[in-house]
Scaffold this active site. Structure first.
Site, PDB file in Angstrom:
ATOM      1  N   LYS A 122       5.327  -0.713   2.278  1.00  0.00           N
ATOM      2  CA  LYS A 122       4.615   0.353   2.993  1.00  0.00           C
ATOM      3  C   LYS A 122       5.378   0.834   4.217  1.00  0.00           C
ATOM      4  CE  LYS A 122      -0.168  -0.473   1.591  1.00  0.00           C
ATOM      5  NZ  LYS A 122      -1.494  -0.950   2.016  1.00  0.00           N
ATOM      6  N   LYS A 215       3.675   0.651 -10.484  1.00  0.00           N
ATOM      7  CA  LYS A 215       2.236   0.398 -10.478  1.00  0.00           C
ATOM      8  C   LYS A 215       1.465   1.713 -10.364  1.00  0.00           C
ATOM      9  CE  LYS A 215       0.513  -1.165  -6.646  1.00  0.00           C
ATOM     10  NZ  LYS A 215       0.043  -1.872  -5.461  1.00  0.00           N
ATOM     11  N   LYS A 218      -2.535   5.099  -5.600  1.00  0.00           N
ATOM     12  CA  LYS A 218      -2.994   6.341  -4.964  1.00  0.00           C
ATOM     13  C   LYS A 218      -1.861   7.042  -4.248  1.00  0.00           C
ATOM     14  CE  LYS A 218      -6.295   3.241  -2.901  1.00  0.00           C
ATOM     15  NZ  LYS A 218      -7.614   2.895  -2.489  1.00  0.00           N
TER      16      LYS A 218
HETATM   17  P1  AMP Z   1      -6.184  -0.898  -2.943  1.00  0.00           P
HETATM   18  O1  AMP Z   1      -6.374   0.385  -3.622  1.00  0.00           O
HETATM   19  O2  AMP Z   1      -4.761  -1.184  -2.618  1.00  0.00           O
HETATM   20  O3  AMP Z   1      -7.125  -1.120  -1.780  1.00  0.00           O
HETATM   21  O4  AMP Z   1      -6.569  -1.991  -4.029  1.00  0.00           O
HETATM   22  C1  AMP Z   1      -7.897  -2.331  -4.344  1.00  0.00           C
HETATM   23  C2  AMP Z   1      -7.937  -3.339  -5.480  1.00  0.00           C
HETATM   24  O5  AMP Z   1      -7.454  -2.752  -6.682  1.00  0.00           O
HETATM   25  C3  AMP Z   1      -7.092  -4.591  -5.247  1.00  0.00           C
HETATM   26  O6  AMP Z   1      -7.758  -5.709  -5.775  1.00  0.00           O
HETATM   27  C4  AMP Z   1      -5.835  -4.304  -6.002  1.00  0.00           C
HETATM   28  O7  AMP Z   1      -5.182  -5.475  -6.420  1.00  0.00           O
HETATM   29  C5  AMP Z   1      -6.375  -3.538  -7.205  1.00  0.00           C
HETATM   30  N1  AMP Z   1      -5.362  -2.620  -7.756  1.00  0.00           N
HETATM   31  C6  AMP Z   1      -4.775  -1.555  -7.131  1.00  0.00           C
HETATM   32  N2  AMP Z   1      -3.885  -0.940  -7.937  1.00  0.00           N
HETATM   33  C7  AMP Z   1      -3.899  -1.642  -9.113  1.00  0.00           C
HETATM   34  C8  AMP Z   1      -3.193  -1.501 -10.351  1.00  0.00           C
HETATM   35  N3  AMP Z   1      -2.313  -0.514 -10.565  1.00  0.00           N
HETATM   36  N4  AMP Z   1      -3.463  -2.399 -11.334  1.00  0.00           N
HETATM   37  C9  AMP Z   1      -4.372  -3.396 -11.154  1.00  0.00           C
HETATM   38  N5  AMP Z   1      -5.069  -3.577 -10.001  1.00  0.00           N
HETATM   39  C10 AMP Z   1      -4.832  -2.712  -8.991  1.00  0.00           C
END
Ligand code: AMP
Ligand code: TRP
Length: 353
Positions: A122, A215, A218
């Site tokens: 990041k 991955k 967003k």
């Molecule tokens: P975040 O959007 O970074 O706050 O992530 C929220 C949750 O979604 C966390 O548990 C992440 O590990 C999961 N997550 C985010 N992106 C992915 C992805 N591409 N595949 C699987 N899990 C994800």
């Protein structure tokens, strides 16, 4: 002597309210959150204080942040989190998170945080310009979990390292204050539990639809790279049909997917959405071309994701009701957090008068 009960199984997890939630968030985390409600006491948080660790241009500004907090709340509920069973609230409403995070800032070591890959990703090349909040982000995450002495944390693959750090922080706190913890009445010296990551299912790491080596996220500029939970049927179907693939037919066993990241990703998504395994999917589709598999996947994705977006829109039509749900959740969370943070202050010697 503390009046806190002994550690018992409790689930905590959270997501940042930045931008729309997507299929990776759903399959990697939300599906598991919903499942665990039947077996555990669960607390699900919209981590708004984490959202502001990045540049304002990333999270937008106050109006966008408020909207995103409500949108995440609606997504949790539309995916199946039930506020009668579980708590949903936003992080900044429970001050104990910030208070415990400060104590953890004094427990975690620079060396530990320097190893965090998510900070490196990041912050990018310009580390001098990253916020100090971004650097200590994992300490706040540990505080989120341990404010409730939670034992299980359902997340996607990418959060594994942060959860290892949370365990290291819990362990070091228990060691550094061992005698005081015993004096408070915790005979075994375990004040904080060493939380277990719950990273399960066929889609713990959903990849971008445009590039099987990245991955789904967003922050990826291309909208075609991800399926948002708010996408309508046409958008979902279009994104699946245009997903990048290779020219070969699907193999009949998962080992045939090795070295074919895009194919592997789509099969994993199909398995996760239909509640089966890649083996089972390939039993049905082995030998088929993507021309046949993609329409089937598009239909399945529309069937499973379409209703979530529709329900989110319905919930977002009444923002006052969402705020009421968050206020209720925050009050319930505060009640659990209060005796924990009070006991931490007593253990450390932060005088309460
Ligand atoms: P975040 O959007 O970074 O706050 O992530 C929220 C949750 O979604 C966390 O548990 C992440 O590990 C999961 N997550 C985010 N992106 C992915 C992805 N591409 N595949 C699987 N899990 C994800
Ligand atoms: N860091 C997590 C993510 O980006 C979000 C998060 C914050 C979290 N606090 C947490 C996840 C506590 C689980 C438990 O996905």
């Amino acid at each position: 002597m503390s009046k806190l009960p002994a550690i018992s199984p409790r689930v905590f997890s959270g997501m940042q309210p930045t931008g729309a939630l997507h299929l990776g968030n759903y399959l990697g985390a939300l599906v598991q959150w919903v499942k665990m409600q039947d077996t555990h006491e669960c607390i699900y948080c919209v981590v708004d204080m984490h959202a502001i660790t990045q540049a304002r241009s990333v999270w937008g500004g106050p109006e966008e942040l408020r909207n995103a907090i409500r949108m995440s709340t609606a997504a949790y509920m539309a995916a199946g989190v039930d506020t009668k069973k579980s708590i949903i609230f936003n992080q900044s409403q429970v001050a104990a998170h910030a208070e415990l995070a400060w104590v953890f800032n004094c427990i975690a070591r620079m060396g530990w945080l320097n190893r965090m890959t998510q900070f490196k990703e990041k912050a990018g090349k310009d580390r001098e310009n990253a916020s100090t909040g971004l650097f200590i982000y994992p300490n706040l995450m540990a505080a989120d979990i341990l404010t409730y002495r939670a034992t299980h944390v359902p997340v996607g693959e990418d959060q594994k390292q942060h959860l290892e750090l949370a365990r290291d922080i819990a362990q070091k706190f228990n060691n550094d204050f061992h005698d005081e913890i015993v004096a408070e009445g915790f005979a075994d010296g375990d004040f904080f539990p060493l939380c277990e990551p719950v990273i399960t299912g066929p889609a713990t790491r959903v990849m971008s639809l445009r590039d099987g080596s990245r991955k789904m996220s967003k922050s990826e500029p291309s909208e075609m790279s991800r399926i948002n939970l708010t996408d309508d049927a046409d958008a979902i179907s279009n994104k699946v049909r245009k997903a990048r693939t290779d020219p070969d037919a699907l193999p009949s066993e998962p080992k045939g997917l090795e070295g074919r990241p895009e194919a592997q990703n789509l099969v994993g998504i199909y398995a996760a959405l239909s509640g089966t395994t890649p083996e089972a999917v390939l039993k049905d589709f082995g030998g088929a071309q993507f021309g046949k598999f993609k329409p089937a996947l598009a239909d399945l994705a529309v069937e499973k994701i379409g209703p979530i977006g529709a329900e989110m829109n319905r919930l977002l039509g009444d923002p006052a009701e969402i705020d009421r749900i968050l206020a209720d959740g925050s009050a319930r969370a505060r009640e659990i957090a209060a005796p924990v943070i009070d006991t931490v202050k007593d253990i450390v010697g932060l005088l309460r008068t």
